[in-house]
Scaffold this motif. Structure first.
Motif, short mmCIF file in Angstrom:
data_model
loop_
_atom_site.label_atom_id
_atom_site.label_comp_id
_atom_site.label_asym_id
_atom_site.label_seq_id
_atom_site.Cartn_x
_atom_site.Cartn_y
_atom_site.Cartn_z
N VAL A 232 17.86 93.04 -29.79
CA VAL A 232 18.15 92.94 -31.23
C VAL A 232 19.65 92.95 -31.48
O VAL A 232 20.17 92.17 -32.29
N ARG A 233 20.38 93.82 -30.77
CA ARG A 233 21.83 93.88 -30.97
C ARG A 233 22.52 92.62 -30.49
O ARG A 233 23.48 92.16 -31.12
N ASP A 234 22.05 92.08 -29.37
CA ASP A 234 22.68 90.86 -28.86
C ASP A 234 22.39 89.66 -29.76
O ASP A 234 23.23 88.78 -29.94
N THR A 235 21.17 89.61 -30.32
CA THR A 235 20.80 88.48 -31.17
C THR A 235 21.52 88.53 -32.51
O THR A 235 22.05 87.54 -32.99
N GLY B 146 22.85 96.36 -39.03
CA GLY B 146 23.09 97.80 -38.91
C GLY B 146 21.89 98.61 -38.46
O GLY B 146 22.01 99.50 -37.60
N PRO B 147 20.66 98.37 -38.99
CA PRO B 147 19.51 99.15 -38.54
C PRO B 147 19.23 99.07 -37.05
O PRO B 147 18.69 100.01 -36.47
N GLY B 148 19.61 97.97 -36.40
CA GLY B 148 19.43 97.87 -34.95
C GLY B 148 20.28 98.88 -34.20
O GLY B 148 19.82 99.51 -33.24
N TRP B 149 21.52 99.06 -34.63
CA TRP B 149 22.39 100.06 -33.99
C TRP B 149 21.89 101.47 -34.28
O TRP B 149 21.93 102.34 -33.39
N ILE B 150 21.40 101.70 -35.49
CA ILE B 150 20.90 103.03 -35.82
C ILE B 150 19.67 103.37 -34.98
O ILE B 150 19.53 104.48 -34.44
N ALA B 151 18.76 102.40 -34.84
CA ALA B 151 17.56 102.63 -34.04
C ALA B 151 17.90 102.89 -32.58
O ALA B 151 17.31 103.76 -31.92
N ASP C 249 6.14 110.26 -17.34
CA ASP C 249 6.47 108.91 -16.90
C ASP C 249 6.18 107.89 -17.99
O ASP C 249 6.91 106.90 -18.15
N ALA C 250 5.10 108.13 -18.75
CA ALA C 250 4.77 107.19 -19.83
C ALA C 250 5.83 107.19 -20.91
O ALA C 250 6.24 106.14 -21.41
N GLU C 251 6.31 108.38 -21.26
CA GLU C 251 7.35 108.46 -22.29
C GLU C 251 8.65 107.82 -21.82
O GLU C 251 9.33 107.15 -22.58
N ILE C 252 8.99 108.03 -20.55
CA ILE C 252 10.20 107.40 -20.01
C ILE C 252 10.07 105.89 -20.03
O ILE C 252 11.02 105.15 -20.37
N GLY C 253 8.89 105.39 -19.70
CA GLY C 253 8.67 103.94 -19.74
C GLY C 253 8.78 103.39 -21.15
O GLY C 253 9.36 102.31 -21.36
N ASP C 254 8.26 104.14 -22.13
CA ASP C 254 8.38 103.70 -23.53
C ASP C 254 9.84 103.68 -23.97
O ASP C 254 10.27 102.78 -24.70
N ILE C 255 10.58 104.68 -23.53
CA ILE C 255 12.01 104.72 -23.90
C ILE C 255 12.75 103.53 -23.30
O ILE C 255 13.59 102.90 -23.96
N ASN C 256 12.46 103.21 -22.06
CA ASN C 256 13.13 102.06 -21.42
C ASN C 256 12.77 100.75 -22.13
O ASN C 256 13.62 99.88 -22.33
N LYS C 257 11.49 100.61 -22.52
CA LYS C 257 11.09 99.41 -23.26
C LYS C 257 11.82 99.33 -24.60
O LYS C 257 12.25 98.26 -25.03
N ALA C 258 11.92 100.48 -25.27
CA ALA C 258 12.62 100.48 -26.56
C ALA C 258 14.10 100.13 -26.38
O ALA C 258 14.68 99.42 -27.21
N ARG C 259 14.70 100.60 -25.30
CA ARG C 259 16.10 100.26 -25.05
C ARG C 259 16.28 98.76 -24.86
O ARG C 259 17.20 98.15 -25.42
N LEU C 260 15.40 98.15 -24.06
CA LEU C 260 15.50 96.71 -23.82
C LEU C 260 15.29 95.94 -25.12
O LEU C 260 16.00 94.96 -25.40
N LEU C 261 14.31 96.36 -25.91
CA LEU C 261 14.03 95.66 -27.17
C LEU C 261 15.21 95.76 -28.13
O LEU C 261 15.63 94.75 -28.72
#
Length: 581
Positions: free
Chosen positions: A307-310, A315-320, A291-303
């Motif tokens: 970055v992509r919207d801003t 390019g590094p934002g799309w790669i990440a 559950d902790a890893e899934i939560g970290d993945i969701n936070k990374a997706r939102l972050l």
């Protein structure tokens, strides 16, 4: 006259008509004359059409003629009605009565003089044309009024199909019978057919199948280890029962699994596609995200979404973002993201390379082809495209295309030359030194492939192009040593030291000693000794020469450069012949 003192002239009176004068009537006289018509004529004229007005004018003319004939003509004629077109007294030269104009002017009660043209066929045709125009205008007014009345009902389906419904009256009975049936086109037939779903067999189903097999073969040909045939009960009745051996179900399941694995084997090579022993091991090694890893993945997706919207062109934002999805096990989502990144950032080399990495080789080739069209000066994209090719000719074609786009890329030249044989490499190197004369490696590689005479020419050209490069001088010295020209080696090294100092090329004594050790490793001890001879005293004080040279020889000896250490000690002995140590 009796009406001379009256204020209003009699009805139909025309001044001077009796003495042959031509009378006239103005438009102001038409009104009272038309108003004097009978109620029947007025109703006919009020219809609004020109034909009705003309009929009213003709009737009015007839009445005027009857009034002008006098009291003797009021009674019935003993000879009956006059023929059509008869004019009294015309045969003896008398003038006929006045004719009323019922022509295109449409004015009622306007008399004409007897000397004017009579009402002929042309007038009748003109009246007919006017009547047709009036009818057409009347229909147009009716149509316009109907359109305004039905404007709100234009979009109704009833109005749209009204003409089609009217045409149904012409359909015959045979045509009605030939109309096909509609059939069932419901949604359930439009849905795609789902794939078959295979469910593992239950124990009860295995037991029933084993019993059926036992009955069919008298209880002896069942699956191995599944059933046992035993006679129970009354032997006279012939009743038999198959007692299931529940302990053998596991063995039966293993047998079925083995048969399934055998069917998956390759019929050509005999190698199994699935490893039976490693299948369960791979399942046990499957990592389940906590559950902790899934939560970290969701936070990374939102972050990363922020970055992509801003900054969508980063390019590094799309790669990440793509790598986060790849780490989460969603490869398809990662590919979708990186493809979107390629569209948004078409000039980012890293985005294109990441897209090629995430896709299969065939798709990666297509992606890199699109990248080359967008970024034709990218060396890494050409190198990656060449790596994806399996055939040597295809690799050469990709690299040569890259050299056309980037003729000054040393990396592409090296990669292309490595794929060629000696002759073709020599040709490529001759072109490469023309395109990039500042590349020392290209000059030296070309000199190594050429003969002695051509190599001397190549090195002389390289010295003129790069006078401050010591590697070219040393290569020339090694070339002469390979031909046993020992006296020329010393001269070349001496010229190299003086030329480099003239062109302000800073080369320290430690660098020269390192070049001497490299020459010794390349089996050129004479060149190594010449380097030591002309550079060992650079930057060394006179008082410190003996100690410094002794340390240099010991260091070279510790590194295995025996010839270099021997040359240092020889030069030290020549400078200090009286010293024992």
């Amino acid at each position: 006259m009796a009406f001379r003192n009256k204020k209003q002239a009699p009805k139909g009176y025309v001044a001077g008509l009796g003495r042959g004068a031509a009378g006239f009537t103005t438009r102001s006289d038409v009104g009272p004359a038309a108003a004097a018509a009978s109620s029947v004529d007025t109703g006919a004229a009020a219809g609004g059409s020109r034909a009705a007005e003309q009929r009213a004018a003709k009737l009015s003319m007839q009445r005027m003629q009857q009034q002008n004939q006098g009291p003797s003509d009021t009674g019935p004629s003993p000879f009956g009605a006059a023929p059509k077109g008869y004019v009294a007294g015309m045969g003896r030269g008398a003038g006929g009565g006045a004719k009323v104009d019922d022509g295109p002017s449409g004015l009622e009660g306007i008399p004409k003089s007897s000397n004017q043209t009579p009402y002929d066929d042309e007038d009748e045709e003109a009246d007919r044309i006017y009547e047709e125009i009036d009818e057409r205008m009347k229909k147009r007014r009716k149509m316009k009024a109907g359109e305004e009345a039905s404007e709100s009902n234009v979009n109704k389906i009833v109005n749209q199909f009204r003409d089609l419904k009217q045409k149904l009256a012409t359909v015959s009975e045979s045509e009605w019978a030939a109309i096909p049936d509609v059939g069932d086109y419901s949604l359930r037939y439009k849905q795609k057919r789902k794939h078959d779903t295979f469910t593992p067999l239950t124990d009860s189903l295995l037991e029933s199948r084993s019993m059926a097999n036992a009955d069919a073969t008298s209880g002896t040909a069942a699956l191995a280890g599944t059933v046992q045939a035993a006679e129970i009960g009354n032997q006279a009745s012939g009743f038999k029962s198959v007692v299931s051996n529940m302990s053998g179900l596991a063995e039966a399941r293993g047998t079925v699994l083995g048969m399934s694995l055998d069917r998956m084997s390759d019929s050509v090579t005999g190698q199994t596609v699935i490893d039976p022993k490693g299948y369960l091991t791979s399942l046990s090694n499957t990592k389940l995200a906590s559950d902790a890893e899934i939560g970290d993945i969701n936070k990374a997706r939102l972050l990363l979404k922020s970055v992509r919207d801003t900054n969508p062109n980063h390019g590094p934002g799309w790669i990440a973002a793509a790598r986060v999805e790849e780490a989460a096990g969603k490869t398809l989502q990662a590919r979708k993201l990186i493809q979107e990144g390629c569209e948004v950032c078409p000039t980012s080399e890293d985005v294109w390379l990441e897209a090629a990495r995430l896709h299969p080789p065939d798709m990666a080739k297509t992606i890199l082809a699109s990248a080359v069209r967008r970024i034709p000066t990218s060396v890494n994209i050409f190198l990656r495209a060449a790596d994806l090719e399996s055939a040597s000719q295809a690799k050469k074609a990709v690299l040569r295309k890259g050299l056309e786009m980037n003729p000054t890329s040393v990396t592409l030249w090296k990669a292309a030359i490595e794929l060629e044989d000696a002759e073709n490499a020599k040709i490529l190197l001759s072109v490469a030194v023309e395109k990039i004369p500042q590349s020392v490696d290209m000059w030296l590689a070309l000199a190594r492939l050429e003969t002695y005479d051509n190599a001397r020419k190549v090195l002389n050209q390289a010295r003129r192009a790069l006078p401050a490069e010591r590697s070219i001088w040393l290569a020339a010295s090694k070339l002469e040593e390979s031909q046993n020209h020992e006296d020329v080696v010393d001269k070349i090294v001496q010229k190299a030291v003086s030329s480099l100092s003239k062109h302000d090329a800073v080369v320290t004594r430690a660098q020269w000693l390192q070049e001497a050790e490299i020459a010794e490793a390349a089996e050129a001890p004479i060149t190594s000794a010449a380097i030591v001879k002309h550079t060992i005293g650079i930057g060394v004080d006179v008082e410190d020469r003996q100690r410094t040279w002794a340390d240099d020889s010991n260091g070279a000896l510790s590194r295995g450069a025996i010839a270099t250490a021997r040359a240092i000690l020889a030069h030290s002995l020549s400078a200090f012949p009286s010293k024992r140590s």
